[in-house]
Design a protein around this motif. Structure first.
Motif, short mmCIF file in Angstrom:
data_model
loop_
_atom_site.label_atom_id
_atom_site.label_comp_id
_atom_site.label_asym_id
_atom_site.label_seq_id
_atom_site.Cartn_x
_atom_site.Cartn_y
_atom_site.Cartn_z
N ASP A 266 34.68 -3.35 -10.86
CA ASP A 266 34.90 -3.46 -9.83
C ASP A 266 34.48 -3.97 -8.61
O ASP A 266 33.98 -3.62 -7.93
CB ASP A 266 36.13 -2.78 -9.40
N SER A 267 34.77 -5.26 -7.55
CA SER A 267 33.89 -5.34 -6.38
C SER A 267 34.49 -4.31 -5.44
O SER A 267 32.96 -3.73 -4.15
CB SER A 267 33.77 -7.07 -5.89
N THR A 268 35.45 -3.97 -5.21
CA THR A 268 35.39 -3.18 -3.76
C THR A 268 35.32 -1.88 -4.34
O THR A 268 34.17 -0.91 -3.41
CB THR A 268 37.60 -3.30 -4.37
N GLN A 321 32.49 3.09 -13.66
CA GLN A 321 32.14 2.76 -12.79
C GLN A 321 31.79 4.55 -11.19
O GLN A 321 31.22 4.18 -10.60
CB GLN A 321 33.44 2.84 -12.10
#
Length: 411
Positions: A266-268, A321
């Motif tokens: 996830d980029s955020t 992540q």
């Protein structure tokens, strides 16, 4: 001792440039690769392809800086030349950062990025060489560490503003393209404003007399430095060791976000994790500066190299992540220490009046030589089809640097 003496106005001005240029570094490590990835995806490139092209662009920059760095570093040792050459390279970087707002194709974006990164990397040659002009040898470890420390925490200010603009732009009625343009302009302005005190206060105290043909003479002096370096085994072995271990450090910095994106994260979450890296790096850079007053510099550097070896080994299996967050914290713990202590260690073992010449070569073995790591990560990712495969090379590079550095210390 640093704890008993306040920083001078000149030392503070020098440190402030780290605050300014670090904003560009953080931008490169976070938002910029994600924007490039979106441009590449729109053009039909695969995740492995845009990871590879990003790595190749970083390699082009470092190769070009490796060629021009020693020559201009040597010229900058001429009295009165260091600040003007530094100013030009800084302005190229700032202008390049601002002009990243305009390209809409991934290829043109990479071209502008290369120009901006060349300006940034070149400016650091002269900035690092200024260390011997702005402080005394017994204060170098502390001043160098504070430069990195305040650079990490200070760069968070324009980054948070930029991140808010990019992530919240839609709610404000701002397109992603306009938000990114704003982010690039904010960081360029921050970089320039933080540089002004150094331009005002810096005076070159070490250097050689002006000659009638400074460019031609710079090649002659550079040849003498390379010849003398072969005789000084401590400097020579340190630079070889530095080539290997700092290459891995800069490869991790340059490609962390692109690597996470290629793994489908996830980029955020990636951006916030790298913000944590900056926040962790601030106190730990200061801690290493404090530790350098109590323990030998070389022992601390070796400790950092071993820590980075463990980080590279951990990154090989990274696929979740939360693991990226763990990686971000540990990178933050050792990133500032290994950079600051290496810079001050080198400044202490070279002639002060030839700092530009030596730091030009230092840059080849550091930022200028990081083409190897970025190129290998990109190449192995393309060959194997797996982003994890290239990371294994970094662990080997760290261990090689550790062994050679041990020999340099014993000389």
């Amino acid at each position: 001792m640093m704890e008993k003496q306040k920083l001078t106005k000149l030392e503070l001005s020098w440190i402030l440039y780290d605050v300014g240029n670090s904003a560009f570094v953080l931008l490169i490590a976070t938002i910029l690769p994600i924007y490039f990835n979106s441009l590449a995806e729109q053009a039909g490139l695969s995740k492995v392809e845009y990871l590879a092209y990003w790595g190749y662009a970083a390699s082009v920059v470092t190769l070009l800086v490796a060629v021009i760095g020693p020559v201009f570093g040597t010229i900058s040792d001429t009295k009165g030349y260091k600040k003007p050459i530094f100013t030009i390279s800084m302005l190229v970087g700032v202008a390049g950062c601002a002009f990243l707002s305009f390209p809409r194709s991934w290829m043109m974006f990479l071209v502008v990025f290369i120009v901006a990164k060349i300006g940034y990397s070149s400016s650091l040659i002269f900035y690092d060489a200024m260390l011997s002009d702005v402080t005394e040898p017994d204060r170098m470890d502390g001043v160098s560490s504070q430069g990195y420390a305040w650079g990490y925490i200070g760069s968070c200010i324009p980054f948070i503003v930029s991140l808010g603009l990019v992530l919240g732009g839609e709610g404000l009625g701002i397109s992603m393209t306009a938000a990114m343009a704003g982010a690039f302009l904010i960081n360029a302005a921050w970089w320039l404003l933080c540089t002004l005190p150094l331009l005002r206060h810096f005076r070159q105290t070490h250097g050689v007399e002006r000659l009638s043909h400074p460019v031609r003479e710079s090649f002659v002096r550079l040849g003498h430095v390379l010849r003398d370096m072969k005789k000084d085994r401590r400097v020579f072995l340190f630079l070889v060791a530095f080539f290997f271990y700092i290459d891995g450090v800069y490869t991790i910095i340059d490609m962390a976000t692109a690597y996470g994106e290629a793994l489908g994260m996830d980029s955020t979450g990636l951006l916030l994790a790298l913000l944590v890296t900056q926040l962790v790096a601030f106190p730990f850079a200061l801690i290493f500066g404090w530790a350098a007053r109590r323990y030998e510099n070389d022992k601390l550097i070796r400790f950092c190299i071993l820590a980075y070896t463990a980080i590279a080994l951990f990154a090989i299996q990274l696929d979740q992540q939360w693991e990226f967050w763990v990686l971000a914290v540990f990178v933050g713990m050792f990133q500032g220490g290994i950079q600051a202590l290496s810079r001050s260690y080198f400044a202490k073992i070279i002639p002060a009046e030839k700092s530009g010449e030596y730091f030009g070569i230092f840059d080849i073995c550091g930022k200028g030589a990081s083409f190897l790591g970025t190129a290998l990560v990109g190449l192995f990712a393309q060959i194997t089809g797996s982003p994890n495969a290239g990371v294994a090379v970094l662990a080997v590079m760290f261990l090689t640097g550790f062994l050679i550095f041990g020999k340099a210390v014993k000389v």
